[in-house]
Design a protein around this motif. Structure first.
Motif, PDB file in Angstrom:
ATOM      1  N   ALA A  41       0.884  -1.162   0.000  1.00 30.03           N
ATOM      2  CA  ALA A  41       0.000   0.000   0.000  1.00 30.03           C
ATOM      3  C   ALA A  41       0.926   1.218   0.000  1.00 30.03           C
ATOM      4  CB  ALA A  41      -0.885   0.009   1.233  1.00 30.03           C
ATOM      5  N   ILE A  42       0.588   2.229  -0.769  1.00 32.61           N
ATOM      6  CA  ILE A  42       1.416   3.431  -0.829  1.00 32.61           C
ATOM      7  C   ILE A  42       0.558   4.643  -0.522  1.00 32.61           C
ATOM      8  CG2 ILE A  42       2.909   4.899  -2.241  1.00 32.61           C
ATOM      9  CD1 ILE A  42       3.586   2.457  -3.925  1.00 32.61           C
ATOM     10  N   LYS A  43       0.965   5.380   0.507  1.00 32.71           N
ATOM     11  CA  LYS A  43       0.344   6.665   0.803  1.00 32.71           C
ATOM     12  C   LYS A  43       1.081   7.688  -0.049  1.00 32.71           C
ATOM     13  CE  LYS A  43      -0.777   9.731   4.649  1.00 32.71           C
ATOM     14  NZ  LYS A  43      -0.611   9.922   6.109  1.00 32.71           N
ATOM     15  N   PHE A  44       0.364   8.323  -0.962  1.00 30.32           N
ATOM     16  CA  PHE A  44       0.956   9.185  -1.993  1.00 30.32           C
ATOM     17  C   PHE A  44       0.443  10.610  -1.829  1.00 30.32           C
ATOM     18  CE2 PHE A  44       0.585  11.183  -6.176  1.00 30.32           C
ATOM     19  CZ  PHE A  44       1.867  11.049  -6.669  1.00 30.32           C
ATOM     20  N   ARG A  45       1.377  11.559  -1.759  1.00 30.03           N
ATOM     21  CA  ARG A  45       1.038  12.974  -1.638  1.00 30.03           C
ATOM     22  C   ARG A  45       1.635  13.738  -2.805  1.00 30.03           C
ATOM     23  NH1 ARG A  45       3.624  17.402   0.008  1.00 30.03           N
ATOM     24  NH2 ARG A  45       2.289  19.115   0.609  1.00 30.03           N
ATOM     25  N   SER A  46       0.769  14.366  -3.587  1.00 30.22           N
ATOM     26  CA  SER A  46       1.226  15.166  -4.724  1.00 30.22           C
ATOM     27  C   SER A  46       1.607  16.564  -4.252  1.00 30.22           C
ATOM     28  CB  SER A  46       0.119  15.271  -5.775  1.00 30.22           C
ATOM     29  OG  SER A  46       0.511  16.153  -6.795  1.00 30.22           O
ATOM     30  N   ARG A  47       2.643  17.117  -4.871  1.00 34.32           N
ATOM     31  CA  ARG A  47       3.036  18.491  -4.592  1.00 34.32           C
ATOM     32  C   ARG A  47       2.588  19.424  -5.716  1.00 34.32           C
ATOM     33  NH1 ARG A  47       9.254  17.851  -2.564  1.00 34.32           N
ATOM     34  NH2 ARG A  47       8.755  17.317  -0.427  1.00 34.32           N
ATOM     35  N   HIS A  64       3.729  21.340   4.817  1.00 30.76           N
ATOM     36  CA  HIS A  64       3.021  20.094   4.504  1.00 30.76           C
ATOM     37  C   HIS A  64       4.007  18.953   4.204  1.00 30.76           C
ATOM     38  CE1 HIS A  64      -0.747  22.168   4.580  1.00 30.76           C
ATOM     39  NE2 HIS A  64      -0.456  22.922   3.527  1.00 30.76           N
ATOM     40  N   ALA A  65       5.050  19.266   3.447  1.00 31.12           N
ATOM     41  CA  ALA A  65       6.050  18.247   3.100  1.00 31.12           C
ATOM     42  C   ALA A  65       6.763  17.746   4.352  1.00 31.12           C
ATOM     43  CB  ALA A  65       7.055  18.814   2.098  1.00 31.12           C
ATOM     44  N   GLU A  66       7.107  18.658   5.250  1.00 28.44           N
ATOM     45  CA  GLU A  66       7.800  18.248   6.468  1.00 28.44           C
ATOM     46  C   GLU A  66       6.883  17.430   7.370  1.00 28.44           C
ATOM     47  OE1 GLU A  66      10.603  17.262   8.999  1.00 28.44           O
ATOM     48  OE2 GLU A  66      10.933  18.184   7.042  1.00 28.44           O
ATOM     49  N   ARG A  67       5.613  17.755   7.439  1.00 26.36           N
ATOM     50  CA  ARG A  67       4.659  16.963   8.238  1.00 26.36           C
ATOM     51  C   ARG A  67       4.549  15.546   7.691  1.00 26.36           C
ATOM     52  NH1 ARG A  67      -0.135  21.370   8.898  1.00 26.36           N
ATOM     53  NH2 ARG A  67       0.825  22.528  10.587  1.00 26.36           N
ATOM     54  N   PHE A  68       4.517  15.420   6.371  1.00 23.79           N
ATOM     55  CA  PHE A  68       4.435  14.087   5.756  1.00 23.79           C
ATOM     56  C   PHE A  68       5.692  13.284   6.105  1.00 23.79           C
ATOM     57  CE2 PHE A  68       4.485  10.898   2.424  1.00 23.79           C
ATOM     58  CZ  PHE A  68       3.146  10.567   2.285  1.00 23.79           C
ATOM     59  N   ARG A  69       6.873  13.913   5.978  1.00 26.07           N
ATOM     60  CA  ARG A  69       8.139  13.239   6.333  1.00 26.07           C
ATOM     61  C   ARG A  69       8.144  12.816   7.795  1.00 26.07           C
ATOM     62  NH1 ARG A  69      10.431  17.792   4.246  1.00 26.07           N
ATOM     63  NH2 ARG A  69      10.691  17.589   2.019  1.00 26.07           N
ATOM     64  N   HIS A  70       7.717  13.724   8.657  1.00 21.74           N
ATOM     65  CA  HIS A  70       7.705  13.455  10.101  1.00 21.74           C
ATOM     66  C   HIS A  70       6.754  12.294  10.427  1.00 21.74           C
ATOM     67  CE1 HIS A  70       8.208  14.323  14.342  1.00 21.74           C
ATOM     68  NE2 HIS A  70       6.899  14.390  14.486  1.00 21.74           N
ATOM     69  N   GLY A  71       5.561  12.302   9.816  1.00 16.16           N
ATOM     70  CA  GLY A  71       4.617  11.203  10.023  1.00 16.16           C
ATOM     71  C   GLY A  71       5.178   9.878   9.550  1.00 16.16           C
ATOM     72  N   ALA A  72       5.904   9.909   8.428  1.00 14.38           N
ATOM     73  CA  ALA A  72       6.533   8.687   7.903  1.00 14.38           C
ATOM     74  C   ALA A  72       7.556   8.151   8.902  1.00 14.38           C
ATOM     75  CB  ALA A  72       7.188   8.973   6.559  1.00 14.38           C
ATOM     76  N   ALA A  73       8.373   9.042   9.444  1.00 12.19           N
ATOM     77  CA  ALA A  73       9.400   8.625  10.407  1.00 12.19           C
ATOM     78  C   ALA A  73       8.772   8.069  11.679  1.00 12.19           C
ATOM     79  CB  ALA A  73      10.319   9.802  10.740  1.00 12.19           C
ATOM     80  N   LEU A  74       7.708   8.699  12.151  1.00 17.03           N
ATOM     81  CA  LEU A  74       7.034   8.204  13.356  1.00 17.03           C
ATOM     82  C   LEU A  74       6.446   6.820  13.128  1.00 17.03           C
ATOM     83  CD1 LEU A  74       5.157  11.388  14.648  1.00 17.03           C
ATOM     84  CD2 LEU A  74       7.147  10.262  15.685  1.00 17.03           C
ATOM     85  N   GLN A  75       5.771   6.621  11.990  1.00 16.92           N
ATOM     86  CA  GLN A  75       5.172   5.311  11.723  1.00 16.92           C
ATOM     87  C   GLN A  75       6.244   4.256  11.531  1.00 16.92           C
ATOM     88  OE1 GLN A  75       1.926   5.174   8.967  1.00 16.92           O
ATOM     89  NE2 GLN A  75       1.805   2.950   9.035  1.00 16.92           N
TER      90      GLN A  75
END
Length: 140
Positions: free
Chosen positions: A39-45, A55-66
């Protein structure tokens, strides 16, 4: 959300969209070489606004936490991919569908036992995510 479903994300071939959220979509895909379903969580810029960096940093941070989590009720993170036009979090594909699918199948109301089981599993995963962190009141 107006993000189109990509056909390829890095080495993955997208097979179908399985979910849509406020800032990302989730697709089912397969690694072209390894034949691994993910499964891929995909965020377009492409629809970036003034807060794109946030927004990009929040996505990175969420990825690291998970990625730091290890629990049977939390999808495992396999990798993080990023380009100038998108970000992607590659996750373990968990068969069985979504809670929305279950609700549709049961015509809007899940049986009590099933509802409790889902709630317990979600709570166990959340407890694992917050273990060792001191909860803070919302005003801090």
């Amino acid at each position: 959300m107006g993000v189109r479903t990509p056909r390829q994300i890095g080495p993955y071939t997208v097979e179908r969209r399985i979910g849509t959220g406020a800032s990302a979509i989730v697709v089912e895909a397969k690694h072209r070489l390894l034949d691994r379903r993910v499964a891929i969580k995909f965020r377009s810029r492409e629809e970036a606004d003034d807060d794109e960096a946030v927004h990009a940093e929040r996505f990175r941070h969420g990825a690291a936490l998970q990625a730091a989590l290890d629990h049977p009720h939390v999808a495992k993170v396999f990798e993080y991919l990023e380009s100038p036009t998108w970000q992607a979090l590659v996750l373990e594909h968990l068969a069985g569908g979504s809670i929305s699918d279950l609700i549709r199948e049961h015509r809007g109301t899940l049986p009590l036992e099933m509802t409790l089981e889902i709630g317990i599993r979600a709570a166990e995963g959340l407890a694992n995510a917050t273990l060792g962190r001191r909860p803070r009141p919302y005003w801090f």
